[in-house]
Scaffold this motif. Structure first.
Motif: not given
Ligand code: N01
Length: 533
Positions: A250-255, A262-268, A283-285
């Motif tokens: 799947x397309x990687x996340x560019x962030x 932290x919450x968004x990180x866990x959700x990602x 999940x993160x670049x």
């Protein structure tokens, strides 16, 4: 074109897996005479040899398939999200028949040496049956992970039980029913085989030297609806695939992992975890480059493992200490769950070293494990192993093995200086094992086809890599690898699983799109770095 006479061909291809089959087809459709040699009794390469229980691909079926024929895409239907080995093998047999390739292939034939004959500007190839062949072009389609590695354990020959290697599995069914089995190794092959062997064996010991990170595959049947949807937009999907660093998933996340709270990180992480398999790494670049970002991925996975493994001692042993991605991560179905079974025992081979074999089992420095059978899931002499097995001699008697004794040196992973008209498909220095292999193979085969066309149309005899271009490329490959965390542990990308092998990062880690862009620019500049004569 050369007459197909007296064992003389325009091109010789070594190997009949994905790479060798497509290369044979390509040369054939360009009107060249081609001979392909294959050590196995049938086509398939990796998928011919790796028949161990649970063997399947961890790239999605449609992505891990040829894109060169629209007809092939439409007529073939995959049954699962991740194809099992027998289905991939069936597919490759179908490809070989459909494109009339079988008549070009000599099976049960190993190429033992290939020497460049300067006077006739041709490659002289000798097989294990001492037959000699000549060709203007020589293509090694020998695969990146095909030379099996069984560590030199003391006393192995004395062991009276059965032994297997995942990469050279018998063609007849193997039963472990009622047996005590040892699996040595915990890489991708073991992680797939262990849950299935555990279901059958009376008792299973898993000998783990280094734990590895594994992410559930979330495999599932491919419904007719999903399959039809894929077939209706294959071209669009493949175009998108070429833009992804892994040429798959799947397309990687560019962030960055630290661009979010932290919450968004866990959700990602949860979102990428639920996709399944190696997409998680996207999940993160900065997971592959920043130790702190990597640690957030680690913590997330550890939390997942903790929720599965019940015994705390076993759990602690299963948690790796290397950066996620440094060793090639695994994709599993029920791996961690297997260690909750009463018939499975994890042996920490770092705490208790494997000293060797006795007649009845494996001996560590703590005790003897009595075993009926041992499965070596101990990997491969990756990337260079299969090339090293052939005595390849270029200009002025230069042996490839000698040239590469401090590590492989190629230009773009397809050619090497001093070896005219010699091509390697997905060789060291190309994205190869760090991207979707089938995409890498198609890219190289298309490139080799075009290069050969360029030679023939312009009346050249040879193409050869210029040493300076090769040196610059090797430096670039190293430089890109050193920007990542992938050089910080022992892994087969670095050759560190094979005693005595030089520690050099072999694949190109800059991502498939960057690599393809560079190759395109080189061709458009008139094949910069290659000399035609
Ligand atoms: O081999 P590996 P693999 N004593 O090299 C251990 C692809 N693949 O066949 O890490 C004890 O990964 C070794 O331990 P350590 C994929 O690219 C894909 O599993 O060196 N243990 C390690 O645990 C993959 O990465 C798929 O400490 C010893 C294991 O053996 C590549 O093939 C499926 C030892 C070897 O792991 C290779 O995977 C399968 C010793 N002396 C494979 N020597 C999919 O598509 C080695 N080990 C899903």
């Amino acid at each position: 074109m050369t007459e197909e006479l007296a064992n003389k061909f325009d091109a010789i291809v070594v190997g009949a897996g994905f790479a060798g089959l497509y290369m044979t087809h390509k040369f054939k459709s360009q009107g060249l005479s081609v001979k392909t040699f294959e050590a196995g009794e049938g086509v398939g390469g990796t998928w011919y040899w790796n028949r161990y229980p649970g063997a399947r691909c961890d790239v999605e079926s449609w992505e891990y398939s040829f894109g060169f024929s629209n007809e092939l895409e439409q007529e073939w239907t995959w049954s699962e999200r991740y194809s099992p080995q027998p289905e991939i093998l069936k597919y490759l047999n179908h490809v070989a028949k459909k494109f009339n390739l079988l008549g070009h292939i000599s099976f049960n034939t190993k190429v033992v040496s290939s020497e460049y004959d300067e006077q006739h500007a041709a490659w002289e190839v000798t097989t294990n049956s001492r037959e000699n062949y000549k060709a203007k072009y020589l293509v090694m389609a020998t695969g990146c992970l095909s030379s099996t590695n069984i560590p030199d354990f003391r006393g192995l020959d004395d062991f009276s039980g059965k032994t297997f290697h995942t990469g050279n599995w018998p063609h007849q069914p193997v039963s472990f029913k009622g047996q005590t089995v040892g699996v040595v190794g915990t890489g991708s092959s073991s992680i797939q085989a262990t849950p299935i062997i555990a279901e059958e064996a009376e008792k299973l010991f898993v000998f783990q030297r280094t734990p590895n990170w594994s992410i559930p595959a979330h495999n599932e049947p491919l419904t007719k609806k999903k399959s039809d949807e894929i077939k209706s937009k294959y071209q669009e999907l493949r175009k998108f695939q070429l833009k992804l660093p892994l040429a798959a998933q799947k397309a990687p996340n560019r962030q960055s992992a630290f661009d979010v709270n932290e919450q968004t990180r866990l959700e990602t992480y949860e979102k990428y975890w639920n996709i399944g398999g190696l997409s998680f790494l996207g999940a993160f670049r900065d997971i592959p480059t920043n130790p702190e970002a990597n640690a957030t991925a680690k913590n997330f996975i550890i939390d997942k493992i903790k929720r599965v493994v019940k015994n705390e001692t076993v759990l602690n042993k299963l948690i790796p200490d290397h950066h996620v991605g440094c060793k090639r991560p695994c994709s599993d179905t029920g791996y961690y769950e297997t260690f909750n079974r009463p018939n499975v025992e994890l042996v920490d081979a770092r705490e208790e070293d494997i000293i060797g074999f006795t007649r009845s089992g494996i001996c560590t420095n703590a005790k003897e494990y009595k075993l009926d059978a041992v499965v070596f899931a101990t990997g491969f002499d990756a990337m260079t192993g299969s090339l090293d097995k052939v005595n390849i001699i270029g200009r002025n008697g230069l042996r490839l093995k000698k040239k590469w004794e401090e590590g492989p040196k190629t230009y773009l992973g397809v050619g090497t200086a001093g070896f005219p008209n010699f091509f390697i498909i997905t060789g060291p220095g190309s994205p190869s094992v760090l991207a979707n292999m089938v995409v890498g193979i198609e890219h190289h085969v298309n490139w080799i086809g075009e290069c050969v066309k360029h030679i023939e149309e312009n009346g050249y005899t040879n193409v050869e890599v210029i040493k300076e271009a090769e040196d610059n490329w090797v430096s670039h490959v190293n430089e890109v690898a050193n920007r990542t965390l992938y050089t910080t542990c022992n892994n087969w990308y670095l050759g560190s699983n094979i005693p005595g092998k030089p520690r050099v990062f072999m694949p190109y880690i800059g991502g498939f799109p960057k690599y393809a862009e560079k190759v395109k620019a080189i061709v458009e500049s008139g094949y910069k770095g290659f000399a035609f004569s």
